[in-house]
Write a protein that holds these residues in place. Structure first.
Motif, mmCIF file in Angstrom:
data_model
loop_
_atom_site.group_PDB
_atom_site.id
_atom_site.type_symbol
_atom_site.label_atom_id
_atom_site.label_comp_id
_atom_site.label_asym_id
_atom_site.label_seq_id
_atom_site.Cartn_x
_atom_site.Cartn_y
_atom_site.Cartn_z
ATOM 1 N N CYS B 245 0.818 -1.211 0.000
ATOM 2 C CA CYS B 245 0.000 0.000 0.000
ATOM 3 C C CYS B 245 0.853 1.263 0.000
ATOM 4 O O CYS B 245 0.403 2.307 -0.445
ATOM 5 C CB CYS B 245 -1.008 -0.012 1.152
ATOM 6 S SG CYS B 245 -0.279 0.284 2.752
ATOM 7 N N SER B 246 2.078 1.173 0.473
ATOM 8 C CA SER B 246 2.957 2.331 0.315
ATOM 9 C C SER B 246 4.395 1.866 0.250
ATOM 10 O O SER B 246 4.747 0.800 0.763
ATOM 11 C CB SER B 246 2.768 3.302 1.474
ATOM 12 O OG SER B 246 3.353 2.762 2.639
ATOM 13 N N GLN B 247 5.209 2.673 -0.413
ATOM 14 C CA GLN B 247 6.577 2.260 -0.646
ATOM 15 C C GLN B 247 7.495 3.432 -0.358
ATOM 16 O O GLN B 247 7.381 4.491 -0.993
ATOM 17 C CB GLN B 247 6.723 1.821 -2.112
ATOM 18 C CG GLN B 247 7.903 0.947 -2.369
ATOM 19 C CD GLN B 247 7.817 0.310 -3.748
ATOM 20 O OE1 GLN B 247 7.118 0.804 -4.622
ATOM 21 N NE2 GLN B 247 8.546 -0.766 -3.951
ATOM 22 N N GLY B 248 8.360 3.288 0.634
ATOM 23 C CA GLY B 248 9.327 4.338 0.926
ATOM 24 C C GLY B 248 10.695 3.947 0.436
ATOM 25 O O GLY B 248 10.847 2.948 -0.272
ATOM 26 N N ALA B 259 -4.889 -5.032 9.243
ATOM 27 C CA ALA B 259 -3.539 -4.898 9.793
ATOM 28 C C ALA B 259 -2.555 -4.527 8.688
ATOM 29 O O ALA B 259 -2.889 -4.558 7.502
ATOM 30 C CB ALA B 259 -3.127 -6.204 10.440
ATOM 31 N N SER B 260 -1.352 -4.176 9.102
ATOM 32 C CA SER B 260 -0.333 -3.892 8.104
ATOM 33 C C SER B 260 1.020 -4.376 8.605
ATOM 34 O O SER B 260 1.246 -4.512 9.811
ATOM 35 C CB SER B 260 -0.289 -2.405 7.792
ATOM 36 O OG SER B 260 0.155 -1.711 8.921
ATOM 37 N N ILE B 261 1.884 -4.695 7.661
ATOM 38 C CA ILE B 261 3.210 -5.219 7.983
ATOM 39 C C ILE B 261 4.225 -4.377 7.235
ATOM 40 O O ILE B 261 4.022 -4.042 6.056
ATOM 41 C CB ILE B 261 3.316 -6.702 7.563
ATOM 42 C CG1 ILE B 261 2.493 -7.575 8.513
ATOM 43 C CG2 ILE B 261 4.763 -7.161 7.533
ATOM 44 C CD1 ILE B 261 2.476 -9.032 8.139
ATOM 45 N N ASP B 262 5.306 -4.040 7.905
ATOM 46 C CA ASP B 262 6.395 -3.330 7.237
ATOM 47 C C ASP B 262 7.451 -4.332 6.802
ATOM 48 O O ASP B 262 7.663 -5.360 7.452
ATOM 49 C CB ASP B 262 7.038 -2.337 8.204
ATOM 50 C CG ASP B 262 6.100 -1.171 8.488
ATOM 51 O OD1 ASP B 262 5.202 -0.935 7.644
ATOM 52 O OD2 ASP B 262 6.244 -0.539 9.553
ATOM 53 N N CYS B 263 8.094 -4.005 5.696
ATOM 54 C CA CYS B 263 9.215 -4.855 5.298
ATOM 55 C C CYS B 263 10.210 -4.025 4.500
ATOM 56 O O CYS B 263 9.864 -2.950 4.002
ATOM 57 C CB CYS B 263 8.718 -6.049 4.501
ATOM 58 S SG CYS B 263 8.113 -5.607 2.884
ATOM 59 N N PRO B 264 11.447 -4.517 4.365
ATOM 60 C CA PRO B 264 12.438 -3.756 3.609
ATOM 61 C C PRO B 264 11.994 -3.600 2.155
ATOM 62 O O PRO B 264 11.437 -4.529 1.565
ATOM 63 C CB PRO B 264 13.695 -4.623 3.697
ATOM 64 C CG PRO B 264 13.457 -5.531 4.845
ATOM 65 C CD PRO B 264 11.988 -5.743 4.914
ATOM 66 N N THR B 265 12.239 -2.445 1.606
ATOM 67 C CA THR B 265 11.844 -2.184 0.216
ATOM 68 C C THR B 265 12.645 -3.061 -0.739
ATOM 69 O O THR B 265 13.845 -3.270 -0.554
ATOM 70 C CB THR B 265 12.087 -0.709 -0.124
ATOM 71 O OG1 THR B 265 11.226 0.079 0.676
ATOM 72 C CG2 THR B 265 11.790 -0.432 -1.595
ATOM 73 N N ALA B 363 11.173 -8.760 13.910
ATOM 74 C CA ALA B 363 11.889 -7.621 13.354
ATOM 75 C C ALA B 363 11.520 -7.426 11.891
ATOM 76 O O ALA B 363 11.325 -8.403 11.162
ATOM 77 C CB ALA B 363 13.390 -7.840 13.480
ATOM 78 N N VAL B 364 11.443 -6.183 11.494
ATOM 79 C CA VAL B 364 11.096 -5.872 10.103
ATOM 80 C C VAL B 364 12.089 -6.509 9.134
ATOM 81 O O VAL B 364 11.717 -7.023 8.082
ATOM 82 C CB VAL B 364 11.048 -4.333 9.914
ATOM 83 C CG1 VAL B 364 11.071 -3.972 8.436
ATOM 84 C CG2 VAL B 364 9.798 -3.778 10.568
ATOM 85 N N ARG B 365 13.380 -6.523 9.543
ATOM 86 C CA ARG B 365 14.395 -7.071 8.612
ATOM 87 C C ARG B 365 14.252 -8.584 8.423
ATOM 88 O O ARG B 365 14.818 -9.167 7.505
ATOM 89 C CB ARG B 365 15.803 -6.735 9.106
ATOM 90 C CG ARG B 365 16.138 -7.345 10.454
ATOM 91 C CD ARG B 365 17.606 -7.191 10.799
ATOM 92 N NE ARG B 365 17.891 -7.941 12.020
ATOM 93 C CZ ARG B 365 17.665 -7.489 13.244
ATOM 94 N NH1 ARG B 365 17.177 -6.275 13.420
ATOM 95 N NH2 ARG B 365 17.933 -8.239 14.301
ATOM 96 N N ASP B 366 13.481 -9.251 9.306
ATOM 97 C CA ASP B 366 13.253 -10.685 9.144
ATOM 98 C C ASP B 366 12.028 -10.984 8.285
ATOM 99 O O ASP B 366 11.661 -12.142 8.102
ATOM 100 C CB ASP B 366 13.065 -11.351 10.516
ATOM 101 C CG ASP B 366 14.354 -11.389 11.299
ATOM 102 O OD1 ASP B 366 15.430 -11.431 10.651
ATOM 103 O OD2 ASP B 366 14.299 -11.359 12.537
ATOM 104 N N THR B 367 11.394 -9.925 7.783
ATOM 105 C CA THR B 367 10.213 -10.123 6.947
ATOM 106 C C THR B 367 10.655 -10.432 5.517
ATOM 107 O O THR B 367 11.414 -9.683 4.922
ATOM 108 C CB THR B 367 9.334 -8.866 6.936
ATOM 109 O OG1 THR B 367 9.182 -8.413 8.276
ATOM 110 C CG2 THR B 367 7.990 -9.150 6.317
#
Lengths: 286, 379
Positions: B245-248, B259-265, B363-367
């Protein structure tokens, strides 16, 4: 303990078969043996055997019989071994068709097959016409009433008895064994001699003993395909019984023929047992 | 010391493409596993390398020599077959001597080599035994000894441990690995058992449908699977389907229902495209539900991306005790067809109850994230 009990109870099932066979085989064979040992004066004598082996003509007949049986067995083995391998590696449909090709002729009487060969093999028969039209022969070959003609006919009749036992073994052969041999650096000839052949030997021995003993005792095929001038032991036996009315002489030859056939079967059984002992069962390692 | 190179190797059976333009390079002395489900073409590939099957396209190079059309007995490639393929009419000694005799060594050299080979697999006292009388593990040792005795340039092993029971298999994995390493042997090992591949390999080639999806170190295959197939095939993972839904610059946010999940781009993914999210079970911490205010980390806004965490609330459906750990099966409206499974380690203080709501934290980096966009998949 329990297993032994079951085994013993099952053994009774063999009784009808054993009874039947002893009635129709063992008793007549004992009678045959007795007849061969009893002279015209109803006394025990070995004169039948002595006179048989003192006649040089009989040795010729014996050697004819053994020669034909050996040739037929060898040719059947050569053809049958290849055919069995082709059959084992063929697709299920082709395999079924090949199987029928070998099974169906067994239902046709030997007389019919032998007579058919007399038509095919004569000088203007199908075999000669094909050979001439293909340019292989310039003039009709004499096939009928020769050893070659007899061997051709006998090979045809007895081939299934060579193919089927070998096929039964080849079908169970693990093709990975030959592949393993090749990855170990063995060339195809070495792989065949050292791996494939020894493992298929039980089938070869069984097939050879079938064909050899059946060829030894064949009567109709030689009498139709080669005639009276070329004598084999079964022909001589028939002549002794039917024309000479010499029961002692006929029995002597019948006993000798039987001994040769039994020797072939027993020998092959011993070889097979020896092979099995050295390699246990083929299947257990798979 | 050998290198094996496969270039664009292809194999068809009628219309079925078993191997599809496959490339692989194996270094000298390396132990590489071909890992994949049955029917992925791994055994066919092994047979092509051994010369037992002809490939339709491409070439096979061993030490720089093209061996594509060379007969198997001229290749110097040893094979340990799945059923061992020991010669039943020969005893243990003769089985091992077979390859040496084919090389036309003299009797003394053969005897020395066979004894050495038997010693290396600790089977010296079985020398004149019939192979049919050996146990599975012993047969396996003889099969390896037989292949190694000819000193091949390369040894191929086709699921050699699959017929053994679990305990013996685990012991043989280590033993076999040491044996091949001590012999300095380049080895290609076919298996469908991911654990076996992880334990034994220097590198793993994960195969699927005739291609190699990932060729990497075992740790990387597990921790950083390149494709969704590798994620699924190697190890367990908790998985969710969602869309970006969004990309940084550093982070993307994936929407999973509410819900939402963050992950490395990741490059090559655009907003709106469907994705698969995976997390290895041991990376996830299960904790009791806390209110937002009590949760200290979430309240911090400016946090370094590699220290950020994801948090998802789910319900415990089932707990499965496995001895060393407990598997926790979770239910949620967010979960796809695959049940979410996480590991509760033995030393955790918190044990949830069935039916209880819990927070999954990692951790986000483990996604791990995989595009499900067919276009992106092909690119």
């Amino acid at each position: 303990m329990k297993y032994k009990k079951i085994k013993r109870s099952i053994a009774w099932l063999a009784l009808p078969g054993v009874g039947f066979l002893s009635l129709v085989f063992v008793v007549p064979l004992l009678a045959l043996l007795a007849t061969s040992l009893i002279g015209p004066d109803n006394h025990f004598t070995l004169s039948g055997y002595v006179s048989f082996f003192s006649d040089k003509f009989n040795f010729g007949v014996l050697s004819n019989t053994l020669k034909i049986a050996t040739w037929v067995t060898l040719i059947c083995l050569l053809i049958g071994y290849c055919v069995a391998f082709a059959m084992a590696s063929a697709s299920p449909l082709i395999q079924a068709i090949m199987f029928l090709i070998f099974i169906i002729p067994l239902s046709v009487g030997v007389v019919v097959k032998a007579f058919a060969w007399t038509i095919l093999l004569r000088s203007n028969g199908l075999v000669n016409r094909i050979l001439i039209s293909m340019g292989i022969a310039d003039e009709p070959l004499k096939l009928l009433f020769t050893e070659s003609g007899l061997i051709i006919g006998a090979v045809h009749v007895f081939l299934p008895f060579m193919v089927l036992p070998i096929f039964a073994v080849v079908r169970q052969l693990d093709h990975r064994l030959a592949e393993a041999a090749s990855t170990l650096g063995a060339n195809p000839v070495r792989t065949f001699v050292k791996i494939t052949l020894p493992l298929t030997l039980p089938g070869v021995v069984a097939g050879c003993s079938f064909v050899f003993s059946m060829t030894l005792s064949m009567y109709v095929i030689p009498s139709l395909l080669i005639g009276d001038r070329y004598q084999t032991l079964p022909g001589l036996i028939a002549r002794a019984y039917l024309f000479m009315r010499d029961r002692q002489n006929g029995s002597v030859m019948a006993v000798l023929l039987l001994s040769m056939a039994i020797a072939a079967v027993v020998l092959s059984a011993l070889i097979t047992r020896q092979l099995q002992r050295s390699q246990k069962t083929l299947a257990s390692s798979v | 010391m050998s290198t094996l190179v496969l270039r664009n190797v292809g194999k068809r059976y009628s219309t079925h493409q078993v191997i599809d333009g496959l490339n692989l390079e194996i270094h000298s002395g390396e132990f590489v596993s071909l890992l994949g489900p049955s029917g992925c073409g791994k055994t066919t590939l092994l047979r092509i390398i051994a010369g037992l099957t002809q490939c339709d396209d491409g070439e096979v190079l061993l030490d720089g020599n093209d061996i594509t059309d060379l007969a198997p007995h001229k290749r110097g490639v040893g094979v340990v077959f799945q059923n061992y393929a020991l010669f039943p009419h020969l005893n243990v000694y003769e089985n091992i001597a077979f390859g040496l005799k084919a090389k036309r060594l003299d009797a003394e050299a053969i005897d020395a080599e066979v004894k050495q080979a038997l010693l290396s697999v600790q089977m010296s006292q079985f020398s004149d035994r019939s192979v049919a009388g050996l146990s599975g593990g012993q047969q396996q040792r003889i099969a390896v000894a037989r292949a190694l005795a000819t000193k091949p340039k390369l040894i191929l092993l086709d699921e050699p441990l699959s017929a053994l029971d679990r305990k013996l298999r685990e012991a043989m994995q280590i033993e076999l690995k040491h044996l091949l390493r001590d012999a300095g042997m380049t080895a290609v090992f076919v298996t469908h058992d991911q654990e076996e591949a992880l334990v034994m390999s220097d590198r793993i080639a994960v195969m699927n449908k005739g291609i190699i999806e990932q060729l990497d170190l075992p740790e990387r295959v597990y921790a950083r699977p390149k494709t969704a197939f590798v994620l699924n095939f190697v190890g367990l993972s908790a998985q969710w389907h969602g869309s970006i839904c969004s990309q940084g610059l550093d982070l993307m946010t994936i929407k999973l229902g509410e819900a939402s999940i963050d992950c490395p781009t990741q490059v090559g993914m655009s907003v709106g495209s469907p994705v698969l999210i995976g997390v290895r079970p041991e990376r996830i911490r299960v904790q009791a539900v806390m209110d937002e205010l009590e949760s200290p980390i979430d309240s911090l806004v400016d946090i370094a991306p590699d220290r950020k965490i994801n948090k998802i609330r789910m319900t415990v459906r089932e707990l499965v005790f496995r001895g060393s750990n407990t598997l926790c099966y979770l239910d949620s409206a967010l979960a796809g067809e695959v049940p979410i499974i996480v590991e509760l380690s033995a030393n955790t203080t918190y044990t949830p109850q069935v039916g209880e709501g819990v927070d999954l934290v990692w951790a986000v980096r483990d996604t791990l994230i995989f595009s499900l966009d067919p276009v992106a998949c092909n690119s």
